[in-house]
Each structure stands twice: as structure tokens, then as C-alpha cells.
Design a protein around this motif. Sequence first.
Motif, PDB file in Angstrom:
ATOM      1  N   VAL A  98       0.982  -1.107   0.033  1.00  0.00           N
ATOM      2  CA  VAL A  98       0.102  -0.023  -0.078  1.00  0.00           C
ATOM      3  C   VAL A  98       0.876   1.345   0.028  1.00  0.00           C
ATOM      4  CG1 VAL A  98      -1.899  -1.062   1.084  1.00  0.00           C
ATOM      5  CG2 VAL A  98      -0.028   0.016   2.433  1.00  0.00           C
ATOM      6  N   PRO A  99       0.395   2.353  -0.285  1.00  0.00           N
ATOM      7  CA  PRO A  99       1.117   3.452  -0.404  1.00  0.00           C
ATOM      8  C   PRO A  99       2.095   3.769   0.911  1.00  0.00           C
ATOM      9  CG  PRO A  99      -0.770   4.042  -1.713  1.00  0.00           C
ATOM     10  CD  PRO A  99      -1.064   2.456  -1.027  1.00  0.00           C
ATOM     11  N   ARG A 100       1.674   3.605   2.141  1.00  0.00           N
ATOM     12  CA  ARG A 100       2.107   3.840   3.338  1.00  0.00           C
ATOM     13  C   ARG A 100       3.359   3.105   3.301  1.00  0.00           C
ATOM     14  NH1 ARG A 100       4.106   6.994   6.314  1.00  0.00           N
ATOM     15  NH2 ARG A 100       4.491   6.467   8.300  1.00  0.00           N
ATOM     16  N   VAL A 101       3.603   1.624   2.829  1.00  0.00           N
ATOM     17  CA  VAL A 101       4.585   0.962   2.874  1.00  0.00           C
ATOM     18  C   VAL A 101       5.599   1.573   1.815  1.00  0.00           C
ATOM     19  CG1 VAL A 101       5.334  -1.263   2.060  1.00  0.00           C
ATOM     20  CG2 VAL A 101       3.466  -1.251   3.458  1.00  0.00           C
ATOM     21  N   TRP A 102       5.207   1.904   0.832  1.00  0.00           N
ATOM     22  CA  TRP A 102       6.333   2.380  -0.243  1.00  0.00           C
ATOM     23  C   TRP A 102       6.860   3.727   0.177  1.00  0.00           C
ATOM     24  CZ3 TRP A 102       7.942  -1.475  -2.731  1.00  0.00           C
ATOM     25  CH2 TRP A 102       7.087  -2.345  -3.391  1.00  0.00           C
ATOM     26  N   LEU A 156       3.294   6.656 -15.143  1.00  0.00           N
ATOM     27  CA  LEU A 156       2.978   7.033 -13.642  1.00  0.00           C
ATOM     28  C   LEU A 156       2.095   7.918 -13.688  1.00  0.00           C
ATOM     29  CD1 LEU A 156       6.666   7.657 -12.427  1.00  0.00           C
ATOM     30  CD2 LEU A 156       5.453   5.493 -12.479  1.00  0.00           C
ATOM     31  N   GLY A 157       1.304   8.104 -12.661  1.00  0.00           N
ATOM     32  CA  GLY A 157       0.109   8.918 -12.480  1.00  0.00           C
ATOM     33  C   GLY A 157      -1.187   8.434 -12.851  1.00  0.00           C
ATOM     34  N   THR A 158      -1.110   7.075 -13.459  1.00  0.00           N
ATOM     35  CA  THR A 158      -2.186   6.439 -13.945  1.00  0.00           C
ATOM     36  C   THR A 158      -2.356   5.102 -13.090  1.00  0.00           C
ATOM     37  OG1 THR A 158      -1.449   5.001 -15.696  1.00  0.00           O
ATOM     38  CG2 THR A 158      -2.054   7.352 -16.391  1.00  0.00           C
ATOM     39  N   VAL A 159      -3.471   4.571 -13.143  1.00  0.00           N
ATOM     40  CA  VAL A 159      -3.487   3.078 -12.572  1.00  0.00           C
ATOM     41  C   VAL A 159      -3.911   2.190 -13.635  1.00  0.00           C
ATOM     42  CG1 VAL A 159      -4.630   4.050 -10.498  1.00  0.00           C
ATOM     43  CG2 VAL A 159      -6.168   3.385 -12.498  1.00  0.00           C
ATOM     44  N   SER A 166       1.681  -1.606  -6.407  1.00  0.00           N
ATOM     45  CA  SER A 166       1.059  -0.457  -5.535  1.00  0.00           C
ATOM     46  C   SER A 166      -0.595  -0.532  -5.792  1.00  0.00           C
ATOM     47  CB  SER A 166       1.742   0.663  -5.471  1.00  0.00           C
ATOM     48  OG  SER A 166       1.010   1.785  -4.792  1.00  0.00           O
ATOM     49  N   GLY A 167      -1.386  -0.491  -4.514  1.00  0.00           N
ATOM     50  CA  GLY A 167      -2.808  -0.381  -4.507  1.00  0.00           C
ATOM     51  C   GLY A 167      -3.384  -0.065  -3.382  1.00  0.00           C
ATOM     52  N   ALA A 168      -4.598   0.238  -3.437  1.00  0.00           N
ATOM     53  CA  ALA A 168      -5.628   0.324  -2.188  1.00  0.00           C
ATOM     54  C   ALA A 168      -5.695   1.765  -1.949  1.00  0.00           C
ATOM     55  CB  ALA A 168      -4.853  -0.496  -0.877  1.00  0.00           C
TER      56      ALA A 168
END
Length: 592
Positions: free
Chosen positions: A271-275, A392-395, A349-351
Motif C-alpha cells: 500500500v502507498p504507506r509501505v512504499w 506514472l500517475g495512472t492506474v 501498489s494499490g488500495a
Amino acid sequence: MNTVLEKSTVDVATLPARLLELAHTRGDTVGLRWKTVGRWQSFSWRSYALRVAGVAAGLRELGVTRGGRVAILAENRPEWVFADLAVQGLGAVSVGIYPTSPPADVEYILAHAQVEIAIVENEEQLDKVLAVRGRLPVLRHIVVMDGRGVRPGDAIPFMDLERDEALDEFAASVSLLDPSSLAVLVYTSGTTGPPKGAMLSHANLLASGHTFAAALPAGPRDEILSYLPLCHVAERLLSVIVALSAGSTVNFGEGFLTDLHEVQPTIFLGVPRVWEKMMAGVEIRIADSTWLKKTLYRLCVRLGKRIAPRRMTGRASVFDRLVLTLCGLLVFRPLRAKLGMSRARVPLSGAAPIAPQVLEFLWAIGIPVREGYGQTENTAICTLNPPGDVRLGTVGQALPGVEVRIADDGEILTRSAGVFLGYLNDPGSGVDADGWLHTGDVGALEDGYLRITDRKKDVIITAGGKNLSPSEIENRLKVSPYVREAVVIGDRRNYVTALIGIELETVGDWAARRDLPYTTYADLAGKPEVVALIQTVVRAANRDLAQVAQVKRFTLLDKELDHEDGELTATQKVKRAAIERRFATRIEAMYT
């Protein structure tokens, strides 16, 4: 009694059926590993399936029948998965509860889902259920995995629940499952109100597994580290659904950072917090290193960032590869090993949204993270950046079998085999008559790539009528290793402000290197020097923002946001309404 499934007698239309197939075809190979008292041990696919069958037999004796509800309240461990698949194999419904949930949340879910049996991890989790059991007339039994400290009679030990059952007997139950029937209830994070029970069918789960196993791709040689809460759809996707679909090995450890270093997973969802924390940790180590190491690191990162865009699109030249090989030998290869990413073939990366600057850094040091998008309500099947053309900037692009379109008001709609059955006891599922799931997110499609703006309900409309995405502003602030949390305010206001929570570890290290003494989090956040430090972060973020989106004033929080205080969900998402109520006085002070 037979302990081996003689042949695959069950059509693979459910996850328990897939487990039985693996027990037959790959019985002696490792399906699960777990770490206990510092030592790794393993289950073969056959022993994995036998444990599931044994739990199913015990639950059947306790009266679990088709459609019955069984809750699991525990940290990630093999017994979580054994119970989950055993419940599904009986045609009952598995209900995951976050282990960080306070008793009030536990009571709400147990009552809302009409849970008959609760399987808890230990004394701590048992106490939560016992505290509310008197108000749960449907709850008949409690089972405890780790009985240390538990009084006899309060719960049934997990080891006493399991029975010696042959796989053929379990297969008979699995063969009767209707793939379209309800398999699991996944409770959403509840950012705006009580959590909702999303109903996912066996067919939803299997479709998700087939889609992701092919898209990642995942296979029998892959290693997965299970660390996010298993009741969250993202972790269940990897540790249960994809692992079974692809036959990959799942590892359950004792401590995330140590386990990550030891396992070096090939597939890893952060999740973003981990990265963000990973990047902040590197910055701390480099700040404390020698001049030579700092110089080499900064040079290699600068070169890595220049080459990264070409790597993302598969256009790296021979010279690029030579430069990266040299940087890898000098800096990146040992750095990735320390981060637990030396074998990361499919880092994801997700969530939640992540800042492109974080992904740029990860690509620069050789961790090719691909961002994707999905929700509980579509069993996480939606979009993913393809390995040969990452933007980058897209999912990313729609996964095979997924349709994505943008409604007139900008809302993202999806349609696929992963779209759920609806919410339990709630007719407002968000799925229209044509099968389109209304996600509640706002975004745009650009050359087939989906770009998410924000949650529809979170979009800020300023007093001047400008629409702003708070998450975009917040992510720019959280790129800094000194910022843990940022909550942007500005709806119907004349300008944008922010509540900012510092990252205790990195700001503490910064303070120590300047001989700046402090005692508590509040003391550190209140230091004028720390306020000035965060001011530089805000100024740097503002340089990349339009005038109307720039943060004009900010306030440092004197405490870390917490799930138990009702400020964060169990998945660490900010409850904006709760934050604005709790810190109303400080917010108003920024506008007076």
C-alpha cells in the motif's frame, strides 16, 4: 481412512475445489510457510488441504450449515486461511474482522452479519468478543487459535475443533457448492459511516484469481509474504485467491521488516504507506552515511531517474543497461536486498493513491512498481499498468474481461465477472440495471489508461467554485520523509489549509542530528524548528501546484492519528469527517 485425494473429482469452480486440485497434482510441494519462535516451517499442498478438511469437519459438528456465518478475528497466520477455506467448503459464509478493531466494531459486524461462530486468535481478541457476547443472541460458539491465558470454558481450542477427515469427504461437500452463491463477506473500511458488508460469490473470487494470475503473471515458483490484514480484499487477493489460482507459496511471518528481508518475495503488494516509509527509511540511512556513500547514492539515483521512463516503456538502450548494472553493483543491489526487494519480480501498489514521485524513486533504484486499481465491490478486478508500458500517475489499463467507462459527472464505472452481489441488508449496491458498478471515484481515461482524481465525495469545491483533489495535494506533501499524514481542508473556503502529522522516526532522527532534545511526539511537533522544517516541505509541494490549490496555512498535529480514536479506518484511511470534527478549533484558527 484415505488421507490422499485419489483423483480430482471436483470441478474447479471454487477456491476450495482449486485447493483439492493442488493437493492432487502438487501434493508434496510447499503451499504455505509460517514462522514460529524464529524458525520457518512449511505445509505441503496436501497437508494444507488436510488441515482445511479437518477444520471443516469440526465446524460441521458445531452445526455450521450452508449459508451459516463464521467470523475470523485474527492476525495473519495459517489458521486464518484454513478456517476461511473450510467455511467456504461447507457452503457457509466467511466473515473477516480486522484484528485492530475495538469491541464496538467487533460487536457491530458480528451482529450485522448474524455470525453463529467466532474464531479468534488469542486472549486479547477473545476478550473483545466476550465483552459484547451478551448482546449477540445468534453467536453460539467461540473458537480460539492460541489458548494461552484463556480460562477453560470461555472458548473451544482450535486444536480441539479440527477432526481427522479424508480429502474425499471434504471433496463431497465442495462438489455441492453453487459458484454463484455467497462465499465471503468483506466489510468496507467505513470512512463515512458504519462498515458495509460486501457480498462476494465463489464465482467472483475465482474470476479474480484467474484474471490476476495471468496479468501479473503469477506461477508455482512465486513467493508471497502475507502481512496486510487478510480481511482486506487486497491481501486476500494475493495470499488466498492468487496463491491458489497460480499455486504460489505464501509465507506467514512474525514481524514485517524481518520477514520481508528473509523471504525476499517475488510478488509483493505494498500500500502507498509501505512504499512511502521504505523511501523515507532509505533517506534516513543515507543522511547518516559517509560522504562517499552519499555521493555515490545521489549520483546513481539521478542516473536511475533519467533512465526510468525508458525502462517503463521497454526502451532502455544498451548503454542504459550498462549504467544500471554499474549502479546496481555499487548501490542498488545491496539496497534492494536490505529492503527485502532483491527478488521482487512483480512489485505492486494499490488500495489508495500514491504520489508519482514515490514510484519514480522506486523505479530509479530498480524496483519496478506497477500501480493498479480495484475495489472490494469488484473483487479488486479493474485496472493494472502493463509491464511493458507503465505510465506514472495512472492506474493502468482495464484488465482482460473488464469494461471501464466514465459517467457524465466524471464517476468511474466498471463491469466484469468480479462485480459483487451487493451489500448485506442494504439495497443500495451501486450496481445499475446494466451491471455497471458505480465506484464513487472520479477520473478520466487517457489513451486507455485510467487516471483517478479522487473519491467523488472528497472533491473540494472552494468558495470561488474551483474543484480540487485533496488526495493529489496530500500526496505531494507525503512525498517528504518528514510527513506521515496530511489532511487537506478547503471545501467552501477561500483558500486551502492542511493538518499535518509528522513522521516520528524521520523527524526524530533529524532532531537528534541537530542536538534538538524532545520527550514526546507532541513535544517534537511543537518545536519551532520542526514547524520550520515542515514549512519547507509545504513550500516545495506548493511549487508544483496551481495557485488555487496551494496550501496557505498548516497546523501540525500533536498526536498520531489512530484507529481506536476513530480517526483512521482499520486500513489506515483517514476519516475526513471525524478529523474535521475532532480538530474543528484548529481548523477554524487557520481561517481567522
